[in-house]
Design a protein around this motif. Structure first.
Motif, short mmCIF file in Angstrom:
data_model
loop_
_atom_site.label_atom_id
_atom_site.label_comp_id
_atom_site.label_asym_id
_atom_site.label_seq_id
_atom_site.Cartn_x
_atom_site.Cartn_y
_atom_site.Cartn_z
N GLY A 158 36.42 48.11 36.92
CA GLY A 158 36.56 46.84 36.12
C GLY A 158 36.78 45.83 37.26
N VAL A 159 36.42 46.09 38.59
CA VAL A 159 36.37 44.87 39.58
C VAL A 159 35.13 44.15 39.06
N ASP A 160 35.23 42.86 39.11
CA ASP A 160 34.40 41.48 38.68
C ASP A 160 33.78 40.96 40.02
N VAL A 161 34.59 41.15 41.02
CA VAL A 161 34.03 40.39 42.22
C VAL A 161 34.56 41.22 43.38
N ALA A 210 49.71 41.71 37.89
CA ALA A 210 48.51 40.98 37.20
C ALA A 210 48.83 40.27 35.80
N ALA A 211 49.50 41.00 35.10
CA ALA A 211 50.09 40.52 33.83
C ALA A 211 50.74 39.18 33.95
N ALA A 212 51.52 39.20 35.07
CA ALA A 212 52.23 38.05 34.98
C ALA A 212 51.53 36.77 35.58
N ALA A 213 50.60 37.14 36.29
CA ALA A 213 49.62 36.00 36.77
C ALA A 213 48.95 35.35 35.77
N GLU A 214 48.42 36.10 34.83
CA GLU A 214 47.62 35.50 33.62
C GLU A 214 48.76 34.85 32.76
N ARG A 215 49.92 35.32 32.63
CA ARG A 215 50.97 34.62 31.78
C ARG A 215 51.39 33.22 32.46
N ILE A 216 51.54 33.11 33.51
CA ILE A 216 51.98 31.82 34.38
C ILE A 216 50.86 30.90 34.64
N GLY A 217 49.67 31.14 34.34
CA GLY A 217 48.58 30.20 34.44
C GLY A 217 47.55 30.55 35.49
N PHE A 218 47.45 31.49 36.12
CA PHE A 218 46.62 31.78 37.18
C PHE A 218 45.23 32.18 36.52
N ASP A 219 44.25 31.98 37.44
CA ASP A 219 42.65 32.29 36.85
C ASP A 219 42.26 33.54 37.04
N GLY A 220 42.88 34.38 37.51
CA GLY A 220 42.58 35.75 37.96
C GLY A 220 43.41 36.42 38.85
N VAL A 221 42.93 37.58 39.45
CA VAL A 221 43.90 38.28 40.61
C VAL A 221 43.11 38.79 41.63
N GLU A 222 43.44 38.75 42.76
CA GLU A 222 42.64 39.63 43.69
C GLU A 222 43.60 40.82 44.23
N VAL A 278 42.88 49.32 39.83
CA VAL A 278 42.02 48.43 39.03
C VAL A 278 41.81 48.68 37.29
N ALA A 279 41.82 49.64 36.96
CA ALA A 279 41.93 50.15 35.62
C ALA A 279 42.99 49.54 34.93
N ALA A 280 44.28 49.85 35.59
CA ALA A 280 45.60 49.55 34.93
C ALA A 280 45.48 48.03 34.87
N VAL A 281 45.09 47.30 35.94
CA VAL A 281 45.10 45.89 35.93
C VAL A 281 44.06 45.44 34.80
N ARG A 282 42.99 45.82 34.80
CA ARG A 282 42.24 45.47 33.69
C ARG A 282 42.60 45.78 32.40
N GLU A 283 43.49 46.64 31.99
CA GLU A 283 44.02 46.94 30.66
C GLU A 283 45.17 45.94 30.57
N ALA A 284 45.88 45.59 31.58
CA ALA A 284 46.92 44.53 31.57
C ALA A 284 46.67 43.00 31.31
N VAL A 285 45.33 42.87 31.49
CA VAL A 285 44.96 41.27 31.32
C VAL A 285 43.81 41.13 30.33
N SER A 286 43.63 40.07 29.94
CA SER A 286 42.50 39.79 29.09
C SER A 286 41.08 40.30 29.56
N PRO A 287 39.97 40.74 28.72
CA PRO A 287 38.69 40.86 29.13
C PRO A 287 38.38 40.03 30.07
N GLU A 288 38.04 38.61 29.88
CA GLU A 288 37.64 37.63 30.59
C GLU A 288 38.30 37.18 31.86
N PHE A 289 39.43 37.76 32.14
CA PHE A 289 40.37 37.33 33.20
C PHE A 289 39.71 38.09 34.46
#
Length: 375
Positions: free
Chosen positions: A263-266, A165-177, A216-227
């Motif tokens: 931390g699931v948004d959707v 998930a952290a890599a996804a944000e770093r390389i320009g993705f808009d979120g993760v599923e 989910v909690a670990a992913v939430r911690e690894a990415v920005s709050p708005e991700f």
């Protein structure tokens, strides 16, 4: 002389509305459902994969959820042609995918995946890796054929999802599923049929949801709050189409609430036919119940744009195009927030553009044989 433009169709009006998923604004209500294609030798998405996703974004798909991508855990997969979401070359390929989807006007999230007990001994990409799961069971009633996960295994998989998930944000993705559906690892914990643990990760629905909630909690911690974090789940399993996580709304709420709190948004509620009610006494489908029970935004999916059972389609039985009036009714009533299109969009990359422009006569029926040659 005044030139008037014909009013937009009902489909265009309802489906073309933008939507905010946490910090991400998606231009319309159409998502592309994840579909495994095995077109990435070495787990590396190449230029053909870039083109495949960019073409659908350019044709009006608001949110693309990629095919399942293996997280960085050796037991995560079973093919060297399924893309991976770890490794320098693999991530460089995915960065290009995200860049081109954005250039085409779309948004994109990778689906992060661990198959768990579905893995067979000796499968690539890491032949020596064991199949692992909550209890070593691939389906209800089976004998154990794999390894019941230790605490170290659990911790390693949680870390793999967070790192991806952290890599996804770093390389320009808009979120993760996160892939928690269809009988794969996270779902194997959620389902009582495959989770026979007697520790904190097994037992009642809340305990069975603990592992997924920790991911989910670990992913939430690894990415920005708005991700945004999406979570896909299903009642049915690829090993058992009649399986159910929950027989009642109360049981479903017990499973989903810890995930929402973590931390699931959707939620992405996977069904085989979106128009079928999930529980007796209500017309709500699984997505509708998910929104009612959690208050979170929800994507509905299941044979959108098709008639009939998708299993029959894969047996070679053609599926004619189905109208979407029922779908629009449900969206308009805010039963759910977005709709994911799978096979119809695989068959016809222009599906979204045609629906939004009222070009229904140009829609192509799904043909399982034909899609094998499409990109």
């Amino acid at each position: 002389m005044t030139v008037t433009t014909p009013p937009a169709s009902r489909a265009a009006q309802i489906l073309s509305r933008p939507i905010a998923l946490n910090g991400l604004t998606v231009p319309n209500r159409i998502a592309m459902a994840p579909m495994t294609r095995m077109f990435s030798p070495g787990g590396i998405p190449g230029e053909d994969v870039v083109s495949y996703y960019a073409r659908r974004a350019a044709a009006g798909v608001g949110l693309i959820v990629t095919e399942g991508t293996y997280v960085g855990h050796e037991s995560a997969g079973q093919s060297d042609r399924v893309p991976r979401f770890h490794g320098e070359e693999q991530l460089a390929g995915w960065a290009k995918v995200a860049e081109e989807v954005h250039a085409a006007g779309g948004t994109i999230v990778p689906q992060l995946w661990h198959i768990g007990m579905v893995r067979n001994a000796g499968d690539p990409p890491f032949a020596d890796a064991p199949a692992i799961g909550p209890s070593g069971l691939v389906t209800e009633g089976a004998e154990p054929t794999g390894k019941a996960m230790t605490q170290q295994d659990l911790d390693d998989v949680i870390a793999a999802f967070a790192e991806a998930a952290a890599a996804a944000e770093r390389i320009g993705f808009d979120g993760v599923e996160l892939h928690g559906a269809h009988g794969y690892l996270l779902d194997q914990f959620l389902w009582a049929g495959t989770n026979r643990r007697t520790d904190a990760y097994g037992g009642d629905p809340v305990a069975r949801a603990k592992f997924a909630a920790e991911i989910v909690a670990a992913v939430r911690e690894a990415v920005s709050p708005e991700f945004p974090i999406l979570f896909r789940y299903s009642q049915w399993k690829q090993q058992d189409y009649n399986a159910r996580l929950a027989e009642t709304p109360e049981e479903l709420e017990a499973i989903l609430s810890p995930l929402a709190a973590a931390g699931v948004d959707v939620f992405h509620a996977s069904t085989r036919r979106y128009w079928l009610p999930e529980f007796d006494g209500s017309d709500l489908n699984l997505a509708g119940w998910t929104k009612k029970l959690t208050g979170k935004q929800v994507i509905s999916v299941g044979s959108v744009g098709l008639d009939g059972d998708f299993v029959n389609a894969f047996k070679g039985e053609g599926s004619p195009v189905q109208g979407i009036d029922n779908l629009l009714d449900r969206l308009e009533a805010e039963e759910f927030d977005m709709v994911a299109v799978g096979r119809a969009l695989l068959q016809d990359p222009e599906w979204a553009a045609k629906v939004l422009a009222d070009r229904y006569d140009e829609l192509k029926p799904y043909d399982a044989a034909a899609v094998k040659t499409l990109s």
